[in-house]
Motif scaffolding. Structure first.
Motif, PDB file in Angstrom:
ATOM      1  N   ARG A 179       7.673 -42.774 -21.899  1.00  0.00           N
ATOM      2  CA  ARG A 179       8.947 -42.058 -22.044  1.00  0.00           C
ATOM      3  C   ARG A 179       9.942 -42.801 -22.912  1.00  0.00           C
ATOM      4  NH1 ARG A 179       9.053 -39.115 -17.038  1.00  0.00           N
ATOM      5  NH2 ARG A 179       6.999 -38.130 -17.054  1.00  0.00           N
ATOM      6  N   ARG A 180       9.640 -44.079 -23.212  1.00  0.00           N
ATOM      7  CA  ARG A 180      10.555 -44.844 -24.054  1.00  0.00           C
ATOM      8  C   ARG A 180       9.795 -45.316 -25.288  1.00  0.00           C
ATOM      9  NH1 ARG A 180      10.663 -48.958 -21.361  1.00  0.00           N
ATOM     10  NH2 ARG A 180      12.503 -50.039 -22.113  1.00  0.00           N
ATOM     11  N   GLN A 193       5.663 -54.567 -12.378  1.00  0.00           N
ATOM     12  CA  GLN A 193       5.847 -53.416 -13.259  1.00  0.00           C
ATOM     13  C   GLN A 193       6.192 -53.869 -14.684  1.00  0.00           C
ATOM     14  OE1 GLN A 193       8.818 -50.565 -12.070  1.00  0.00           O
ATOM     15  NE2 GLN A 193       8.933 -49.691 -14.130  1.00  0.00           N
ATOM     16  N   GLU A 236       3.961 -53.366 -18.038  1.00  0.00           N
ATOM     17  CA  GLU A 236       4.460 -52.693 -19.237  1.00  0.00           C
ATOM     18  C   GLU A 236       4.250 -53.560 -20.474  1.00  0.00           C
ATOM     19  OE1 GLU A 236       8.511 -51.337 -18.981  1.00  0.00           O
ATOM     20  OE2 GLU A 236       8.202 -50.542 -16.957  1.00  0.00           O
ATOM     21  N   ILE A 239       4.716 -44.659 -17.077  1.00  0.00           N
ATOM     22  CA  ILE A 239       5.771 -43.680 -17.390  1.00  0.00           C
ATOM     23  C   ILE A 239       6.802 -44.308 -18.317  1.00  0.00           C
ATOM     24  CG2 ILE A 239       7.684 -42.357 -16.397  1.00  0.00           C
ATOM     25  CD1 ILE A 239       5.991 -41.902 -13.928  1.00  0.00           C
ATOM     26  N   SER A 240       7.180 -45.542 -18.007  1.00  0.00           N
ATOM     27  CA  SER A 240       8.176 -46.229 -18.830  1.00  0.00           C
ATOM     28  C   SER A 240       7.702 -46.373 -20.273  1.00  0.00           C
ATOM     29  CB  SER A 240       8.473 -47.590 -18.221  1.00  0.00           C
ATOM     30  OG  SER A 240       9.098 -48.428 -19.156  1.00  0.00           O
ATOM     31  N   GLU A 259      18.096 -49.418 -13.617  1.00  0.00           N
ATOM     32  CA  GLU A 259      16.790 -49.010 -13.091  1.00  0.00           C
ATOM     33  C   GLU A 259      16.243 -50.059 -12.114  1.00  0.00           C
ATOM     34  OE1 GLU A 259      13.895 -48.457 -16.162  1.00  0.00           O
ATOM     35  OE2 GLU A 259      12.228 -48.351 -14.729  1.00  0.00           O
ATOM     36  N   GLU A 264      12.522 -52.152  -2.831  1.00  0.00           N
ATOM     37  CA  GLU A 264      11.267 -52.554  -3.477  1.00  0.00           C
ATOM     38  C   GLU A 264      11.136 -54.072  -3.442  1.00  0.00           C
ATOM     39  OE1 GLU A 264       8.409 -51.982  -3.968  1.00  0.00           O
ATOM     40  OE2 GLU A 264       8.039 -50.997  -5.886  1.00  0.00           O
ATOM     41  N   MET A 305       3.560 -43.258  -5.981  1.00  0.00           N
ATOM     42  CA  MET A 305       3.666 -43.747  -7.376  1.00  0.00           C
ATOM     43  C   MET A 305       3.692 -45.267  -7.364  1.00  0.00           C
ATOM     44  SD  MET A 305       6.724 -43.160 -10.048  1.00  0.00           S
ATOM     45  CE  MET A 305       6.703 -41.374  -9.948  1.00  0.00           C
ATOM     46  N   ILE A 322      18.113 -50.066  -8.970  1.00  0.00           N
ATOM     47  CA  ILE A 322      17.711 -48.945  -8.102  1.00  0.00           C
ATOM     48  C   ILE A 322      16.483 -49.327  -7.281  1.00  0.00           C
ATOM     49  CG2 ILE A 322      16.764 -46.615  -8.087  1.00  0.00           C
ATOM     50  CD1 ILE A 322      18.502 -46.137 -10.657  1.00  0.00           C
ATOM     51  N   TYR A 323      15.474 -49.876  -7.951  1.00  0.00           N
ATOM     52  CA  TYR A 323      14.263 -50.264  -7.222  1.00  0.00           C
ATOM     53  C   TYR A 323      14.610 -51.248  -6.112  1.00  0.00           C
ATOM     54  CZ  TYR A 323      11.830 -48.291 -11.300  1.00  0.00           C
ATOM     55  OH  TYR A 323      11.401 -47.461 -12.291  1.00  0.00           O
ATOM     56  N   ARG A 357       4.567 -46.431 -12.608  1.00  0.00           N
ATOM     57  CA  ARG A 357       5.937 -46.509 -13.138  1.00  0.00           C
ATOM     58  C   ARG A 357       5.928 -47.153 -14.519  1.00  0.00           C
ATOM     59  NH1 ARG A 357       7.902 -48.660  -7.780  1.00  0.00           N
ATOM     60  NH2 ARG A 357       8.460 -50.604  -8.832  1.00  0.00           N
ATOM     61  N   ARG A 368      17.892 -52.051 -18.863  1.00  0.00           N
ATOM     62  CA  ARG A 368      17.304 -51.389 -17.702  1.00  0.00           C
ATOM     63  C   ARG A 368      17.788 -51.998 -16.396  1.00  0.00           C
ATOM     64  NH1 ARG A 368      11.047 -51.492 -18.869  1.00  0.00           N
ATOM     65  NH2 ARG A 368      10.955 -50.048 -17.108  1.00  0.00           N
TER      66      ARG A 368
END
Ligand SMILES: Nc1ncnc2c1ncn2[C@@H]1O[C@H](COP(=O)(O)OP(=O)(O)O)[C@@H](O)[C@H]1O
Ligand SMILES: [Mg+2]
Lengths: 228, 562
Positions: free
Chosen positions: B13-14, B444, B448, B9-10, B427, B436, B1, B430-431, B6, B424
């Motif tokens: 999904r938002r 990313q 976006e 998806i962001s 999030e 990352e 991915m 986490i990356y 990503r 975020r």
């Protein structure tokens, strides 16, 4: 040679002009195939120690080595990407992604060699950890706490690393769930030859560990050591 | 991915956050696209209208100021108003005094060759020339009269243009001189050489009777390059009548009606015919824009006739002709007005061309200083300033809105994106905890924002254009109404009497009216505008993500996650 060596590490928090020492010249070695528990009262410095092991923070003195190499030489980001996985008390999943996608994220970040059929691997892994295919495609904020922590464990396993670090992984879970999770950690160490280091103040986890280290007043006290 | 996946998806999904960003970019984009396209359209319209228009000026004696001064001096020196009731009033003496005073007032402000050369040397002047004119006659050759060919073209029927004289009657021709063969009409494309050549420096210096004639005049009289033709000056003597000076005749007060007297009035008698021979060097085609004006009261077709029959030749040759005419007139008609004027006729019309409007303005100041206001600057852009004013006003406003819009976008988008990223933090933590690379996390976020922003920009490009078209058209209409009454603002320019202007008569008019300009104005969406808008929009969005990116780079995953 040990997998991870901690050499004479020091850590303090600066409180204005005074330094509050949390870790005092700690040295220890962690091996593959063993399940470690670092045990201690709240505020004793367990999380701080794990942060140093996971390269999310750096010791004020001393070093952490992986297979004999200082992790600073490896590169802290690269070390996190390719050598270790971290499991948090708060699970820390990307909330709007599905379970499977959360696992895929970690796989896309690591440089480690992974199987070609990633999709299949992800679902098998989740299934192994106890997340059914149907639940694997739900966004994680619709899963229970226990399920979310399983997803986090699956994510930790997905990158094919040797070291699993966990900070109070069952802190937000009930006893039953804790038992199941601990069994998973045991299996990872003994069946998959991982080095599993779990920080916890839970005696139940300590009971299952191969080695238990007590952190007290900034020092390690060996508490239990069952040879494997 | 990948990080791009990503990002997608962001976005999906938002949807709430995505829509907020999209709407905001769309609104800001409308403001920017609207003001930008107004600005560009003004530029395009101006460029289209200005194309090939070079500021040109000539000078004209400010007779209003001279007359004022004259009246003042007449009273001051006790001559006052002539008493028309008094049969014994000495008009001769009165006019003698007037003439004397006139010359006194003119003084140093008379335009002569030295002054023209001095002005021509000014840095503001790009090119200059001057013309001495002559008028000659012929009983054989004929002008080309456009109306004779297509008399039905005027729509309103009668046109004010002249028609050809009867067989054996005289036709008259205007000769326009120049210092150089590469004169302004040729340089500026008012005429185009289609055959032969223009005169060279030697011919100009010698004063050869070599000429450039129009295609139509050549065809009318069967002339080619190399042909020669003769024009005349007829010296006519008025038998006995009271010959007055100043170019007129004074009709004696006699009994009976004027019409009766006029018919009985003896005509002039031909004393001598002067022949001038000319050689055709080149043939030109005048470049005359068709005028759409059907109003017979504003008919300028006589000017067109003039331009289609103009004979161009060296100044020095015209000077010779004027000198010869003066000598012959003095000898054969010593009472005639020309002999009485005491010198050959040499009206000089200077022409100055400028690189730009600023040059023209600087020149106007120089003229003011040199002639103390006794010379007007007549330029071909007299009403151009007025014409472009409404557009420039609007463009100025659009410019302000553009800058404010871009500034507001930078601030608002920076804040909004930073706010969204604060939500975020986990999030992103986490990356980073997963190891990352920071560049990919930034990538990313950029992906976006850009995906949504480009969608918003694209939508606003079209709607902003429609809005600005509607808005600017009504703005222009308002301003046109406001400005229609306004006058020329250059200091030493003659009062604006409307469309009549010496330079326009010579073909240097801008041929654009306020209404033309307003009609020409179109908000268009050309490739350039689209490219600039996208590039500008993307740069603005990129700058807006600068603070959010700094925010990401400063994030410490340990503090967020542990
Ligand atoms: N960022 C910080 N700044 C100052 N003191 C801190 C910070 N983080 C933790 N501490 C202190 O350091 C000690 C050890 O904290 P921690 O490692 O979180 O302990 P544990 O995880 O064992 O509860 C605690 O007394 C805590 O208050
Ligand atoms: Mg802790």
């Amino acid at each position: 040679m040990a997998l991870i060596d901690v050499n004479q590490i020091n850590y303090f928090y600066q409180d204005g002009d005074t330094k509050r020492y949390i870790l005092n010249n700690i040295s220890y070695s962690f091996e593959r195939g063993r399940f470690y528990t670092i045990f201690g009262e709240s505020g004793s410095g367990k999380t701080t120690f794990l942060a140093l092991l996971s390269a999310l923070d750096q010791p004020k003195a001393g070093s952490v080595s992986y297979e004999g190499n200082d992790i600073k030489k490896i590169g802290l980001d690269k070390y996190r990407r390719n050598k270790i996985s971290i499991i948090f008390q708060q699970y820390n999943l990307v909330p709007y992604m599905t379970a499977a996608e959360n696992v895929r994220v970690a796989m896309s970040i690591t440089d480690n060699k992974l199987p070609d059929n990633l999709n299949e691997v992800v679902y098998n892994l989740l299934d192994y950890i106890g997340i059914t295919r149907e639940r694997a495609d739900r966004t994680v904020n619709k899963l229970s706490g226990g399920e979310q922590q399983r997803v986090a464990i699956a994510r930790a396993l997905a990158t094919n690393v040797d070291v699993i670090l966990a900070d109070e992984p069952t802190g937000n879970l009930d006893d039953e769930m804790e038992i199941e999770i601990v069994q998973i950690f045991k299996k990872l160490a003994h069946e998959h030859n991982k080095c599993v280091i779990v920080v916890s103040h839970s005696s139940q986890i300590a009971d299952e560990a191969d080695e238990v280290i007590k952190l007290r007043k900034g020092n390690f006290e060996s508490y239990k050591n069952t040879s494997s | 991915m990948s990080f791009f996946k990503r990002a997608i998806i962001s976005i999906m999904r938002r949807p709430g956050k995505t829509v907020i960003l999209l709407v905001l970019v769309f609104i800001l984009g409308n403001v920017i696209a609207g003001s930008f396209s107004i600005e560009q359209s003004v530029k395009n319209t101006e460029a289209a209208v200005l194309k090939g228009v070079v500021p040109v000026a000539t000078l004209q004696e400010n007779y209003m100021k001279i007359n004022e001064e004259l009246d003042r001096l007449l009273v001051e020196r006790g001559h006052g108003e002539p008493n028309w009731e008094d049969p014994d009033f000495d008009y001769q003496a009165y006019y003698d005094i007037r003439d004397e005073l006139y010359r006194e007032i003119q003084g140093d402000s008379v335009l002569n060759v030295e002054k023209i050369e001095e002005l021509g040397a000014l840095p503001s002047v790009d090119f200059y020339d001057y013309s001495i004119m002559a008028s000659l006659n012929s009983e054989v050759l004929r002008k080309y009269y456009p109306d004779n060919e297509d008399s039905g073209s005027s729509g309103m029927g009668v046109r004010m243009g002249m028609s050809a004289p009867e067989e054996g009657e005289r036709d008259w021709f205007t000769m326009r001189g120049s210092q150089t063969g590469d004169f302004l009409d040729l340089k500026m494309g008012l005429i185009e050489l289609v055959d032969g050549r223009t005169f060279d420096d030697d011919e100009a210096a010698r004063g050869d009777n070599v000429v450039l004639i129009s295609e139509q005049f050549a065809a009318q009289n069967n002339l080619q390059v190399g042909s020669t033709f003769i024009l005349n000056h007829f010296i006519e003597v008025w038998p006995d009548a009271g010959v007055a000076r100043g170019g007129g005749i004074v009709v004696e007060r006699v009994e009976g009606t004027f019409a009766d007297d006029f018919n009985d009035f003896p005509g002039p008698e031909l004393a001598e015919t002067l022949d001038f021979e000319f050689t055709v060097l080149g043939i030109y085609e005048p470049n005359i824009q068709p005028t759409s004006n059907d109003n017979p009261w504003e008919d300028t077709s006589y000017l067109e006739t003039e331009r289609r029959n103009m004979i161009y030749m060296p100044n020095s040759a015209i000077k010779e002709i004027q000198k010869f005419i003066f000598e012959e007139e003095s000898e054969n008609n010593p009472e005639g007005w020309l002999a009485q004027s005491g010198e050959p006729q040499e009206y000089i019309t200077p022409m100055f061309a400028f690189r730009d409007e600023a040059g023209l303005n600087e020149f106007a100041d120089n003229v003011e200083a040199m002639f103390g206001g006794y010379q007007w600057v007549i330029d071909n852009e007299l009403d151009f300033d007025n014409i472009v004013a409404p557009l420039r006003n609007m463009s100025g406003l659009a410019n302000i809105i553009l800058y404010v819009g871009v500034g507001a976008s930078l601030i608002i988008l920076s804040l909004l994106i930073t706010l969204f990223l604060r939500d975020r933090r986990t999030e992103i933590g986490i990356y980073l905890a997963l190891g990352e690379r920071k560049g990919r996390v930034v990538g990313q976020i950029l992906a976006e924002v850009m995906t949504v922003a480009i969608l918003g920009i694209t939508l606003s490009l079209f709607s902003g254009n429609l809005i600005s078209a509607a808005l600017s058209n009504s703005m222009i209409d308002n301003q046109v109404m406001e400005l229609q009454q306004k006058q020329n603002s250059r200091r030493n320019a003659p009062p604006d009497w409307g469309s009549d202007n010496q330079l326009k008569a010579m073909g240097y008019g801008t041929e654009v009216t306020l209404e033309d300009m307003a009609e020409n104005y179109k908000v268009v969406l050309d490739g350039n505008i689209i490219i600039i808008f996208y590039v500008g929009g993307i740069i603005t969005i990129l700058l807006s993500t600068l603070i959010p990116i700094l925010y990401i780079l400063r994030l410490n995953p340990r503090k967020i996650l542990m």
